[in-house]
Design a protein around this motif. Structure first.
Motif: not given
Length: 495
Positions: A185, A188-189, A214-215, A249
């Motif tokens: 990622s 980035e979201y 992330s995420d 996240r």
């Protein structure tokens, strides 16, 4: 003349019939019969070959295939579309529709074939090359991949997981990272990557490798222990120099044990932020893990969590953060699982609780400021009400406590590293000190409240005010007579 009149019309009719017959022969059907082959059922990511070889005609003909599915054609690598056997890659689950047209002498015939890709791909074993896992199942209720054995990512190999990928672990298996595990990622979201299990799985073992996540949702991990280790965790760090490149996240759900367990020191700097933890002891790690928290520390812990468990080095070695300082964040709870010798500056905000292991001690060699007059009070207490040795401050060290309760300390003299005390005290000052106690409560001391072994009047820049000394077995304060003026107004003594 009579014969001539009859002959000319007859000749014209014969010629007309001959020409009409020739035209009819040129447009006769060529018996074209397109056959696109049987419908197929394949696994996702299979390379699929279509088969139009059973097409036929009375003359030679050409092939032309056209794709009409919903997955973009540029994603499926559709090749050799003017041959009998073109190929494509079923990059995700769904229907792939192809129309075959065969043509000859201006005539054509068409047929359609449908390829259905369905199911999840199996994962397990040892990767031999860099691998990318893509989203192949459009229905988010179903997994893209099924882990049916331990998955090993060797040193030098990277496993990249793209967004919207769901991996279901069918059994008590895990992922061992000697190389790199990332979801690419780049901070980035990202649409969530999910590791899930029905009954629980081992989790992720970062054994000298690195993670960059992330995420990501990590569900029901830490259900069993990796071979050669003593405790379970959703993510376990061990080996030589495991790394967290980025960890933000992410969300742990229903972990069976620690969300993060660090058996060895973990490399990284301010890379852990905005995660949601689930276990009652979400993190158990070496002291340097504090250096991985991002400065704004937006991690969320369960409302009823016990503490973050920190494991100090042996007291002769101590703990140091090169070019940085310890910072313990607002409203968090920490457990020092052993004596902590701080060789870097150390600070905490308000509302922080420190639990100290029985008979352990705290030694501060650099500027230290715990607590804050702004916000909620903080506390330093023995774990489960146990007694501990106390705090020792080295010579010429600035030390401040504000809006803080310190209880059950002074059980034994602090000895180790630069400190070799024979005095039991909640706070033992070796030589001269700087700073203040403001709104501090010292209660249930097994020795002195505050003790300094200095006779130097330089101590007079250490002030005590608005503080309560309660139930100390020895004197509340032992200072040089020259420093009596440092005991300011507002102090209470209930001895």
């Amino acid at each position: 003349m009579k014969n001539l009149k009859i002959y000319i019309p007859i000749a014209f009719i014969i010629i007309t019939i001959l020409f009409s017959g020739c035209k009819k022969d040129e447009t006769a059907p060529l018996d074209l019969n397109a056959n696109a082959g049987y419908d197929q059922f394949v696994n996702p990511l299979d390379e699929v070959f279509l088969d139009g070889s059973k097409s036929s005609a009375s003359v030679s003909f050409t092939y032309s295939w056209k794709y009409t599915g919903t997955v973009p054609e540029e994603d499926i690598n559709f090749e050799n579309t003017t041959t009998a056997t073109p190929s494509f890659k079923a990059t995700e689950n769904g229907l792939y529709t192809f129309a075959l047209t065969i043509s000859a002498e201006g005539q054509k015939s068409e047929d359609v074939v449908i390829v259905t890709a369905s199911g999840a791909l199996g994962l397990g074993g040892t990767l031999t090359q860099d691998t990318i896992l893509t989203n192949i199942e459009n229905d988010p209720e179903f997994p893209d991949y099924l882990l049916g054995s331990d998955l090993i990512i060797p040193e030098g190999i990277t496993l990249t997981i793209e967004e919207n990928v769901r991996i279901q672990i069918n059994g008590e298996y895990g992922i061992v990272v000697n190389g790199t595990l990332t979801n690419a990622s780049n901070g980035e979201y990202f649409e969530d990557v999910e590791f899930t299990s029905v009954n629980g799985w081992k989790g992720i073992l970062v054994d000298g490798g690195a993670i960059d996540l992330s995420d990501v949702i990590i569900e029901k991990a830490g259900a069993s222990i990796f071979e050669g280790h003593e405790e379970a965790a959703a993510i376990l760090f061990s080996g030589e120099n495991p790394q967290i490149t980025r960890f933000d996240r992410n969300e742990f759900r229903n972990s069976f044990s620690y969300d993060i367990l660090g058996e060895t020191e973990i490399s990284g700097y301010r890379t852990v932020s905005s995660n949601i933890f689930s276990f009652s002891i979400p993190i158990k790690a070496r002291m340097n893990f504090m250096d991985l928290f991002f400065s704004d520390e937006k991690n969320v812990f369960p409302q009823d969590y016990q503490y973050i468990q920190l494991i100090p080095n042996d007291i002769e070695t101590g703990d140091i953060l090169p070019d940085n300082r310890w910072y313990f964040f607002y409203h968090k709870r920490y457990y020092f699982d052993g004596s902590f010798r701080s060789r870097s500056e150390a600070y905490s905000s308000g509302g922080v609780t420190f639990f100290i292991k029985e008979n352990a001690s705290l030694i501060f060699e650099k500027t230290t400021g715990f607590g804050s007059k702004i916000g909620e009070p903080s506390a330093i207490v023995g774990i489960n009400g146990s007694s501990w040795k106390g705090i020792a401050v080295t010579d010429f060290t600035s030390f401040t406590l504000s809006n803080m309760t310190v209880s059950n300390a002074g059980a034994a003299p602090v000895v180790g590293g630069p400190i070799n005390s024979e005095i039991k005290a909640v706070v033992y000052i070796q030589g001269r000190a700087f700073g203040w106690f403001d709104e501090v409560t010292i209660t249930d001391s097994k020795g002195y409240g505050i003790y300094t072994d200095s006779e130097d009047d330089a101590l007079n820049i250490f002030n005590i005010q608005n503080s309560l000394f309660q139930n100390t077995e020895n004197a509340a304060i032992r200072f040089s007579a020259k420093s009596v003026t440092n005991i300011k107004e507002g102090n209470l003594f209930e001895l």
